[in-house]
Design a protein around this motif. Structure first.
Motif, PDB file in Angstrom:
ATOM      1  N   LYS A 163       0.807  -1.225   0.000  1.00  0.00           N
ATOM      2  CA  LYS A 163       0.000   0.000   0.000  1.00  0.00           C
ATOM      3  C   LYS A 163       0.839   1.275   0.000  1.00  0.00           C
ATOM      4  N   ASN A 164       2.013   1.235   0.656  1.00  0.00           N
ATOM      5  CA  ASN A 164       2.774   2.459   0.890  1.00  0.00           C
ATOM      6  C   ASN A 164       4.042   2.614   0.074  1.00  0.00           C
ATOM      7  N   THR A 165       4.369   1.635  -0.754  1.00  0.00           N
ATOM      8  CA  THR A 165       5.548   1.750  -1.614  1.00  0.00           C
ATOM      9  C   THR A 165       5.185   1.232  -3.001  1.00  0.00           C
ATOM     10  N   GLU A 166       6.098   1.402  -3.916  1.00  0.00           N
ATOM     11  CA  GLU A 166       5.924   0.844  -5.262  1.00  0.00           C
ATOM     12  C   GLU A 166       6.778  -0.412  -5.441  1.00  0.00           C
ATOM     13  N   ALA A 167       7.090  -1.089  -4.321  1.00  0.00           N
ATOM     14  CA  ALA A 167       7.907  -2.300  -4.396  1.00  0.00           C
ATOM     15  C   ALA A 167       7.239  -3.338  -5.287  1.00  0.00           C
ATOM     16  N   ASP A 168       8.071  -4.045  -6.040  1.00  0.00           N
ATOM     17  CA  ASP A 168       7.569  -5.105  -6.913  1.00  0.00           C
ATOM     18  C   ASP A 168       7.325  -6.389  -6.138  1.00  0.00           C
ATOM     19  N   GLY A 169       8.034  -6.539  -5.011  1.00  0.00           N
ATOM     20  CA  GLY A 169       7.875  -7.775  -4.275  1.00  0.00           C
ATOM     21  C   GLY A 169       8.579  -7.752  -2.945  1.00  0.00           C
ATOM     22  N   ILE A 170       8.546  -8.921  -2.303  1.00  0.00           N
ATOM     23  CA  ILE A 170       9.140  -9.062  -0.976  1.00  0.00           C
ATOM     24  C   ILE A 170      10.054 -10.280  -0.920  1.00  0.00           C
ATOM     25  N   ILE A 171      10.961 -10.219   0.052  1.00  0.00           N
ATOM     26  CA  ILE A 171      11.834 -11.325   0.416  1.00  0.00           C
ATOM     27  C   ILE A 171      11.556 -11.573   1.893  1.00  0.00           C
ATOM     28  N   SER A 172      11.499 -12.839   2.294  1.00  0.00           N
ATOM     29  CA  SER A 172      11.322 -13.149   3.705  1.00  0.00           C
ATOM     30  C   SER A 172      11.740 -14.589   3.977  1.00  0.00           C
ATOM     31  N   THR A 173      12.083 -14.844   5.222  1.00  0.00           N
ATOM     32  CA  THR A 173      12.333 -16.214   5.675  1.00  0.00           C
ATOM     33  C   THR A 173      11.047 -16.819   6.236  1.00  0.00           C
ATOM     34  N   LYS A 174       9.996 -16.033   6.290  1.00  0.00           N
ATOM     35  CA  LYS A 174       8.738 -16.464   6.909  1.00  0.00           C
ATOM     36  C   LYS A 174       7.703 -16.840   5.837  1.00  0.00           C
ATOM     37  N   ALA A 175       7.302 -18.091   5.860  1.00  0.00           N
ATOM     38  CA  ALA A 175       6.365 -18.614   4.862  1.00  0.00           C
ATOM     39  C   ALA A 175       5.048 -17.836   4.840  1.00  0.00           C
ATOM     40  N   ALA A 176       4.537 -17.443   5.996  1.00  0.00           N
ATOM     41  CA  ALA A 176       3.263 -16.727   6.051  1.00  0.00           C
ATOM     42  C   ALA A 176       3.332 -15.390   5.308  1.00  0.00           C
ATOM     43  N   LEU A 177       4.483 -14.716   5.383  1.00  0.00           N
ATOM     44  CA  LEU A 177       4.627 -13.434   4.687  1.00  0.00           C
ATOM     45  C   LEU A 177       4.700 -13.651   3.180  1.00  0.00           C
ATOM     46  N   ILE A 178       5.366 -14.718   2.762  1.00  0.00           N
ATOM     47  CA  ILE A 178       5.440 -15.040   1.335  1.00  0.00           C
ATOM     48  C   ILE A 178       4.043 -15.359   0.813  1.00  0.00           C
ATOM     49  N   LYS A 179       3.304 -16.131   1.570  1.00  0.00           N
ATOM     50  CA  LYS A 179       1.932 -16.481   1.176  1.00  0.00           C
ATOM     51  C   LYS A 179       1.094 -15.203   0.995  1.00  0.00           C
ATOM     52  N   ARG A 180       1.224 -14.268   1.922  1.00  0.00           N
ATOM     53  CA  ARG A 180       0.470 -13.015   1.828  1.00  0.00           C
ATOM     54  C   ARG A 180       0.922 -12.209   0.607  1.00  0.00           C
ATOM     55  N   GLY A 181       2.218 -12.189   0.340  1.00  0.00           N
ATOM     56  CA  GLY A 181       2.718 -11.508  -0.856  1.00  0.00           C
ATOM     57  C   GLY A 181       2.116 -12.083  -2.128  1.00  0.00           C
ATOM     58  N   LYS A 182       2.003 -13.400  -2.193  1.00  0.00           N
ATOM     59  CA  LYS A 182       1.382 -14.049  -3.360  1.00  0.00           C
ATOM     60  C   LYS A 182      -0.080 -13.624  -3.493  1.00  0.00           C
ATOM     61  N   GLU A 183      -0.796 -13.571  -2.357  1.00  0.00           N
ATOM     62  CA  GLU A 183      -2.203 -13.144  -2.371  1.00  0.00           C
ATOM     63  C   GLU A 183      -2.340 -11.726  -2.906  1.00  0.00           C
ATOM     64  N   LEU A 184      -1.334 -10.884  -2.635  1.00  0.00           N
ATOM     65  CA  LEU A 184      -1.362  -9.490  -3.087  1.00  0.00           C
ATOM     66  C   LEU A 184      -0.719  -9.315  -4.471  1.00  0.00           C
ATOM     67  N   LYS A 185      -0.404 -10.429  -5.122  1.00  0.00           N
ATOM     68  CA  LYS A 185       0.153 -10.437  -6.485  1.00  0.00           C
ATOM     69  C   LYS A 185       1.514  -9.733  -6.566  1.00  0.00           C
ATOM     70  N   MET A 186       2.339  -9.947  -5.554  1.00  0.00           N
ATOM     71  CA  MET A 186       3.695  -9.410  -5.532  1.00  0.00           C
ATOM     72  C   MET A 186       4.662 -10.536  -5.894  1.00  0.00           C
ATOM     73  N   PHE A 187       5.849 -10.175  -6.403  1.00  0.00           N
ATOM     74  CA  PHE A 187       6.914 -11.164  -6.563  1.00  0.00           C
ATOM     75  C   PHE A 187       7.307 -11.610  -5.161  1.00  0.00           C
ATOM     76  N   THR A 188       7.669 -12.878  -5.026  1.00  0.00           N
ATOM     77  CA  THR A 188       8.060 -13.364  -3.712  1.00  0.00           C
ATOM     78  C   THR A 188       9.338 -14.194  -3.794  1.00  0.00           C
ATOM     79  N   VAL A 189      10.217 -13.970  -2.811  1.00  0.00           N
ATOM     80  CA  VAL A 189      11.454 -14.739  -2.673  1.00  0.00           C
ATOM     81  C   VAL A 189      11.486 -15.273  -1.245  1.00  0.00           C
ATOM     82  N   LEU A 190      11.446 -16.595  -1.117  1.00  0.00           N
ATOM     83  CA  LEU A 190      11.548 -17.236   0.185  1.00  0.00           C
ATOM     84  C   LEU A 190      13.013 -17.553   0.432  1.00  0.00           C
ATOM     85  N   ARG A 191      13.572 -16.957   1.480  1.00  0.00           N
ATOM     86  CA  ARG A 191      15.006 -17.070   1.763  1.00  0.00           C
ATOM     87  C   ARG A 191      15.254 -18.169   2.789  1.00  0.00           C
TER      88      ARG A 191
END
Length: 189
Positions: free
Chosen positions: A82-110
C-alpha cells in the motif's frame, strides 16, 4: 507478473543486494543491474528507498524481515504493497510469502542452509507456499545449490558470501538462475 522478474534476471543474473544509502546510490547508477534486493531501511525510509530504485528503472524487492519498525505479521506485506511501489518481498517467513502471493507481488523465500533439515523445509514449503523464487544462503556451495536445484521446481537464487567471478560462475553452473550480492565488484561483472 513473475515473468517480468524472470526476464530481468535473464538479462543480468547479478542481483544487487543493498544494505545502506551508499550501496543504493551506486547500484542505481549501474545500468546493467536490473533487480535490487533491499536489505535495510525502516518504516519511515522504505518508501523513499523503493522510489529511488523504481526511478532508476529497476525491480525493487524489499526484505521485510530486515526493515526496522515493521512486525513479522502478514500486515507488513500489506503495508509495503500500500505504501511503496515495491515489486515484491523477500522473507524467511512462509506466512509473509503467502500473503505476498495473495497481493500479487513477486516473492522470494530465503533459506539459510545450515543442515540437512533445511532440504526438507525447502521441499515442504515450496509446495505449500509456492514462492516465485527461493534464495539459498550461503551461495558459495555449488554442490549444495545443485542438490537444491534438482529437488525444487522453484527457480533458485544463490546469495551470501558471493564476492568474486568464480563464486558467481560456480553458483550459476550449479543451476541457480541468479546470484545476489552486496559486493560492488560483483555488481559490475
Amino acid at each position: 507478473m513473475s515473468r517480468f522478474f524472470y526476464e530481468a534476471v535473464e538479462e543480468n543474473p547479478i542481483i544487487a543486494a543493498v544494505k545502506n544509502m551508499d550501496d543504493l546510490k551506486i547500484c542505481c547508477s549501474l545500468e546493467d543491474i536490473r533487480v535490487v534486493f533491499i536489505l535495510f531501511g525502516d518504516v519511515c525510509s522504505i518508501r523513499e528507498i523503493v522510489q529511488q530504485i523504481k526511478d532508476s528503472g529497476k525491480v525493487a524487492m524489499v526484505h521485510v524481515d530486515l526493515i526496522s519498525g515493521l512486525s513479522s505479521k502478514e500486515i507488513v506485506v500489506d503495508f509495503i504493497r500500500k505504501n511503496t511501489e515495491a515489486d515484491g518481498i523477500i522473507s524467511t517467513k512462509a506466512a509473509l510469502i503467502k500473503r505476498g502471493k495473495e497481493l500479487k507481488m513477486f516473492t522470494v523465500l530465503r533459506y539459510f542452509l545450515l543442515d540437512s533439515m533445511a532440504y526438507e523445509n525447502i521441499r515442504q514449503q515450496q509446495h505449500a507456499v509456492k514462492p516465485d523464487y527461493i534464495e539459498v544462503l550461503p551461495g558459495v556451495m555449488p554442490k549444495v545449490i545443485g542438490k537444491v536445484c534438482k529437488m525444487s521446481k522453484t527457480p533458485i537464487i544463490a546469495g551470501g558470501l558471493i564476492s568474486d567471478k568464480e563464486s558467481v560462475m560456480a553458483a550459476l553452473s550449479a543451476g541457480a538462475i541468479a546470484v545476489s550480492s552486496t559486493n560492488h565488484e560483483v555488481w559490475k561483472m
